[in-house]
Design an enzyme around this catalytic site. Structure first.
Site, PDB file in Angstrom:
ATOM      1  N   CYS A   7       0.781  -1.074  -0.018  1.00 35.08           N
ATOM      2  CA  CYS A   7       0.056  -0.151   0.113  1.00 35.08           C
ATOM      3  C   CYS A   7       0.853   1.184   0.093  1.00 35.08           C
ATOM      4  CB  CYS A   7      -0.778  -0.083   1.046  1.00 35.08           C
ATOM      5  SG  CYS A   7      -2.150  -1.269   1.111  1.00 35.08           S
ATOM      6  N   ARG A  45      -9.377  -3.969  -0.982  1.00 32.85           N
ATOM      7  CA  ARG A  45      -8.186  -3.587  -1.889  1.00 32.85           C
ATOM      8  C   ARG A  45      -8.833  -3.381  -3.262  1.00 32.85           C
ATOM      9  NH1 ARG A  45      -3.440  -2.620  -2.359  1.00 32.85           N
ATOM     10  NH2 ARG A  45      -2.632  -4.238  -3.791  1.00 32.85           N
TER      11      ARG A  45
END
Length: 216
Positions: free
Chosen positions: A55, A132
């Site tokens: 991330c 996600r």
């Protein structure tokens, strides 16, 4: 917080062509509502946690590409299930070690209320690993594209940028874009799927595969 009309968890994920669920939440830029992005395109991208390597790489890439998204009149809105305080510390770490400034808002979602409203997790989920997703939302608030990646594979910000450009190019319905299309490349006509066209075509594919001009 999520708006009242979606306070009950939805049984399935949001689909392409559906309205994005409205929400209001605290963010790194103050209170943010999804509706404030109406009138322009928006990339709403989610993360299962702050301070994670994959991330982090994505956030750095989004920050570096922010001007390119702005040139397409496309906003960026980050989402992570961690708290606002965690977001602020993470943003500080990205600035200090990677030299990037996160100018777009990042909303908090510690109760997974937003994630559940979009169908990223089920009502019973006790893990955020599936948070996600990327939603490309048009100026009217309709979801036009969705991508979903596992936690161990980084998303391509360059591809998301290309996706937004392709969606904008084909939004009026006059043309469609081929594989790997880039701004300035040839586009395709919508075929009519008529017997007469199929029989009259000089080639086997010419009646349904027609490249035209240059993209705007």
């Amino acid at each position: 917080m999520v708006e009242q009309d979606i306070s009950v968890a939805q049984p399935s994920a949001i689909r392409i062509g559906e309205a994005a669920p409205e929400f209001t939440a605290r963010s790194t830029e103050g209170m943010v509502s999804l509706r404030q992005f109406r009138g322009r395109w928006l990339v709403f991208f989610s993360h299962p946690a702050d301070f994670t390597p994959v991330c982090t790489s994505e956030f750095v890439a989004f920050a570096k590409s922010a001007d390119a998204f702005a040139a397409l009149d496309c906003g960026l809105l980050g989402h992570s299930v961690d708290s606002l305080f965690s977001h602020l510390a993470w943003i500080r770490a990205l600035r200090d070690d990677f030299g990037v400034t996160i100018d777009f808002p990042v909303v908090e979602d510690p109760t997974l209320e937003i994630a559940r409203a979009f169908g990223m997790v089920s009502a019973e989920a006790d893990t955020a690993a599936s948070v996600r997703a990327v939603y490309v939302i048009d100026p009217e608030g309709i979801v036009r594209a969705i991508t979903w990646y596992p936690i161990n594979v980084g998303r391509s910000v360059a591809e998301i940028l290309r996706l937004v450009a392709a969606l904008k190019r084909s939004a009026d319905g006059s043309v469609i874009t081929p594989e790997g299309w880039q701004p300035g490349g040839k586009v395709l006509e919508h075929p009519d799927f008529l017997t007469a066209d199929a029989l009259a075509s000089k080639t086997a594919t010419g009646w349904f595969y027609k490249e035209v001009g240059e993209a705007r």
